[in-house]
Scaffold this motif. Structure first.
Motif, PDB file in Angstrom:
ATOM      1  N   GLN A   7       5.208  27.722  41.789  1.00 20.63           N
ATOM      2  CA  GLN A   7       3.937  28.439  41.707  1.00 20.63           C
ATOM      3  C   GLN A   7       2.895  27.525  42.339  1.00 20.63           C
ATOM      4  OE1 GLN A   7       2.887  31.346  40.937  1.00 20.63           O
ATOM      5  NE2 GLN A   7       0.723  30.973  40.807  1.00 20.63           N
ATOM      6  N   ASP A   8       2.219  28.009  43.379  1.00 19.64           N
ATOM      7  CA  ASP A   8       1.215  27.212  44.081  1.00 19.64           C
ATOM      8  C   ASP A   8       1.754  25.853  44.522  1.00 19.64           C
ATOM      9  OD1 ASP A   8      -0.623  29.260  43.683  1.00 19.64           O
ATOM     10  OD2 ASP A   8      -1.345  28.399  41.809  1.00 19.64           O
ATOM     11  N   GLY A   9       3.025  25.830  44.938  1.00 17.24           N
ATOM     12  CA  GLY A   9       3.600  24.605  45.499  1.00 17.24           C
ATOM     13  C   GLY A   9       4.189  23.637  44.496  1.00 17.24           C
ATOM     14  N   HIS A  10       4.235  23.984  43.218  1.00 17.17           N
ATOM     15  CA  HIS A  10       4.768  23.087  42.193  1.00 17.17           C
ATOM     16  C   HIS A  10       5.778  23.811  41.316  1.00 17.17           C
ATOM     17  CE1 HIS A  10       0.682  21.625  43.170  1.00 17.17           C
ATOM     18  NE2 HIS A  10       1.319  20.472  43.242  1.00 17.17           N
ATOM     19  N   ALA A  11       6.788  23.062  40.863  1.00 22.55           N
ATOM     20  CA  ALA A  11       7.779  23.611  39.940  1.00 22.55           C
ATOM     21  C   ALA A  11       7.989  22.612  38.808  1.00 22.55           C
ATOM     22  CB  ALA A  11       9.102  23.875  40.658  1.00 22.55           C
ATOM     23  N   LEU A  12       8.490  23.106  37.696  1.00 20.90           N
ATOM     24  CA  LEU A  12       8.776  22.270  36.533  1.00 20.90           C
ATOM     25  C   LEU A  12      10.281  22.052  36.459  1.00 20.90           C
ATOM     26  CD1 LEU A  12       8.070  20.926  33.808  1.00 20.90           C
ATOM     27  CD2 LEU A  12       8.141  23.205  32.788  1.00 20.90           C
ATOM     28  N   ILE A  27       7.609  18.796  40.308  1.00 23.99           N
ATOM     29  CA  ILE A  27       8.046  18.466  41.660  1.00 23.99           C
ATOM     30  C   ILE A  27       7.331  19.354  42.670  1.00 23.99           C
ATOM     31  CG2 ILE A  27      10.307  17.636  40.894  1.00 23.99           C
ATOM     32  CD1 ILE A  27      11.488  20.346  41.843  1.00 23.99           C
ATOM     33  N   ASP A  28       7.330  18.886  43.934  1.00 24.60           N
ATOM     34  CA  ASP A  28       6.778  19.703  45.019  1.00 24.60           C
ATOM     35  C   ASP A  28       7.934  20.318  45.803  1.00 24.60           C
ATOM     36  OD1 ASP A  28       7.793  17.725  46.711  1.00 24.60           O
ATOM     37  OD2 ASP A  28       5.824  16.862  47.156  1.00 24.60           O
ATOM     38  N   TYR A  29       7.610  21.016  46.912  1.00 24.71           N
ATOM     39  CA  TYR A  29       8.633  21.713  47.689  1.00 24.71           C
ATOM     40  C   TYR A  29       9.708  20.797  48.263  1.00 24.71           C
ATOM     41  CZ  TYR A  29       6.070  26.146  47.684  1.00 24.71           C
ATOM     42  OH  TYR A  29       5.459  27.317  47.311  1.00 24.71           O
ATOM     43  N   THR A  30       9.379  19.530  48.452  1.00 24.79           N
ATOM     44  CA  THR A  30      10.370  18.600  49.007  1.00 24.79           C
ATOM     45  C   THR A  30      11.282  18.043  47.918  1.00 24.79           C
ATOM     46  OG1 THR A  30       9.009  16.608  48.744  1.00 24.79           O
ATOM     47  CG2 THR A  30       8.707  17.895  50.783  1.00 24.79           C
ATOM     48  N   GLY A  31      10.971  18.337  46.654  1.00 25.19           N
ATOM     49  CA  GLY A  31      11.748  17.785  45.545  1.00 25.19           C
ATOM     50  C   GLY A  31      11.185  16.465  45.045  1.00 25.19           C
ATOM     51  N   SER A  32      10.100  16.007  45.659  1.00 27.78           N
ATOM     52  CA  SER A  32       9.477  14.754  45.218  1.00 27.78           C
ATOM     53  C   SER A  32       8.780  14.964  43.874  1.00 27.78           C
ATOM     54  CB  SER A  32       8.440  14.273  46.238  1.00 27.78           C
ATOM     55  OG  SER A  32       9.062  14.045  47.477  1.00 27.78           O
ATOM     56  N   ILE A  33       8.897  13.981  43.017  1.00 24.83           N
ATOM     57  CA  ILE A  33       8.249  14.046  41.712  1.00 24.83           C
ATOM     58  C   ILE A  33       6.772  13.701  41.890  1.00 24.83           C
ATOM     59  CG2 ILE A  33       8.155  13.035  39.397  1.00 24.83           C
ATOM     60  CD1 ILE A  33      11.180  12.404  39.746  1.00 24.83           C
ATOM     61  N   ILE A  34       5.888  14.635  41.529  1.00 28.27           N
ATOM     62  CA  ILE A  34       4.459  14.354  41.632  1.00 28.27           C
ATOM     63  C   ILE A  34       3.853  13.975  40.281  1.00 28.27           C
ATOM     64  CG2 ILE A  34       4.151  15.820  43.667  1.00 28.27           C
ATOM     65  CD1 ILE A  34       2.632  17.728  41.701  1.00 28.27           C
ATOM     66  N   LEU A  35       4.563  14.328  39.204  1.00 26.76           N
ATOM     67  CA  LEU A  35       4.115  13.939  37.865  1.00 26.76           C
ATOM     68  C   LEU A  35       5.347  13.803  36.984  1.00 26.76           C
ATOM     69  CD1 LEU A  35       1.876  13.406  35.766  1.00 26.76           C
ATOM     70  CD2 LEU A  35       1.844  15.869  35.325  1.00 26.76           C
ATOM     71  N   ASN A  36       5.501  12.602  36.417  1.00 33.84           N
ATOM     72  CA  ASN A  36       6.627  12.335  35.549  1.00 33.84           C
ATOM     73  C   ASN A  36       6.126  12.348  34.110  1.00 33.84           C
ATOM     74  OD1 ASN A  36       8.933  11.432  34.300  1.00 33.84           O
ATOM     75  ND2 ASN A  36       9.375   9.904  35.888  1.00 33.84           N
ATOM     76  N   LEU A  37       6.519  13.359  33.362  1.00 37.14           N
ATOM     77  CA  LEU A  37       6.071  13.475  31.975  1.00 37.14           C
ATOM     78  C   LEU A  37       7.043  12.806  31.004  1.00 37.14           C
ATOM     79  CD1 LEU A  37       4.867  17.156  32.163  1.00 37.14           C
ATOM     80  CD2 LEU A  37       3.432  15.136  31.923  1.00 37.14           C
ATOM     81  N   ARG A  38       8.140  12.285  31.519  1.00 37.97           N
ATOM     82  CA  ARG A  38       9.174  11.645  30.718  1.00 37.97           C
ATOM     83  C   ARG A  38       9.481  12.488  29.488  1.00 37.97           C
ATOM     84  NH1 ARG A  38       9.376   7.252  33.677  1.00 37.97           N
ATOM     85  NH2 ARG A  38       7.510   6.145  34.269  1.00 37.97           N
ATOM     86  N   ASP A  39       9.393  11.884  28.323  1.00 35.99           N
ATOM     87  CA  ASP A  39       9.655  12.625  27.086  1.00 35.99           C
ATOM     88  C   ASP A  39       8.393  12.687  26.227  1.00 35.99           C
ATOM     89  OD1 ASP A  39       9.537   9.975  26.464  1.00 35.99           O
ATOM     90  OD2 ASP A  39      11.432   9.896  25.381  1.00 35.99           O
ATOM     91  N   LYS A  40       7.245  12.829  26.874  1.00 33.03           N
ATOM     92  CA  LYS A  40       5.965  12.819  26.163  1.00 33.03           C
ATOM     93  C   LYS A  40       5.759  14.053  25.300  1.00 33.03           C
ATOM     94  CE  LYS A  40       3.521  10.010  29.535  1.00 33.03           C
ATOM     95  NZ  LYS A  40       2.433   9.954  30.503  1.00 33.03           N
TER      96      LYS A  40
END
Length: 194
Positions: A7-12, A27-40
């Motif tokens: 959705q708008d270039g981002h997936a969970l 992640i973005d369309y390339t599969g790069s992690i843009i935000l790592n929420l770990r186990d928060k």
């Protein structure tokens, strides 16, 4: 695995650790992690309208795409939806209300159904009849359309289909029936398409 598609270039996405812990990331369309929420958070539900919906210990809240809390965790809500057109609907004590992207209540919890704004209008259920209101809660069409608990479609080109007893009819923006036909059933694909 992918929890919620793009959705708008981002997936969970989510990955389980060997111990079974969930590790959420955006992640973005390339599969790069843009935000790592770990186990928060116990559960990260979705990325929608630029916000991430999270749940932890029966509290609901929203983060931005950098991980900052935009709407702090709230334990008054039984449930909250994703944002649509800048608003989300929350359930409190079994009734639904509306918030904006700052978490401010626009409409207090007093409605029988989720409020899903489309172009500044929302269908609402009152004593088993559907009505249409604006974001401020002013009636556009008073509740008069009886039928199922299924929400009517939004207006497309000044028309929509509503349930009128056992049948479906086309109405205009004033609530007037605009054709002679009555339909026993309708089929829909995506939520906004008939």
């Amino acid at each position: 695995f992918i929890v919620h598609g793009f959705q708008d270039g981002h997936a969970l996405a989510c990955k389980y650790s060997k111990l079974g812990d969930k590790h959420f990331m955006i992640i973005d369309y390339t599969g790069s992690i843009i935000l790592n929420l770990r186990d928060k958070y116990e559960t990260v539900h979705s990325v929608w309208d630029g916000l991430i919906r999270v749940e932890d210990d029966d509290e609901w809240g929203f983060l931005d795409l950098e991980g900052n809390k935009v709407i702090k965790m709230n334990d008054d809500w039984d449930y909250v939806t994703d944002f649509t057109d800048g608003y989300a609907t929350f359930r409190e004590d079994g009734e639904w209300g509306l918030i904006d992207k700052t978490g401010q209540k626009i409409l207090k919890a007093r409605f029988e159904n989720k409020l899903i704004p489309v172009a500044g209008e929302m269908w609402y259920l009152d004593d088993k009849e559907w009505g249409l209101m604006d974001i401020e809660g002013n009636d556009i069409l008073r509740p008069e359309f009886k039928g199922s608990r299924r929400m009517p479609f939004p207006f497309i080109c000044g028309t929509t289909i509503v349930r009128d007893g056992d049948d479906y009819i086309f109405i205009d923006r004033e609530g007037n029936e605009i054709n002679q036909e009555e339909y026993e059933n309708i089929a829909d694909g995506l939520i906004r398409y008939i």
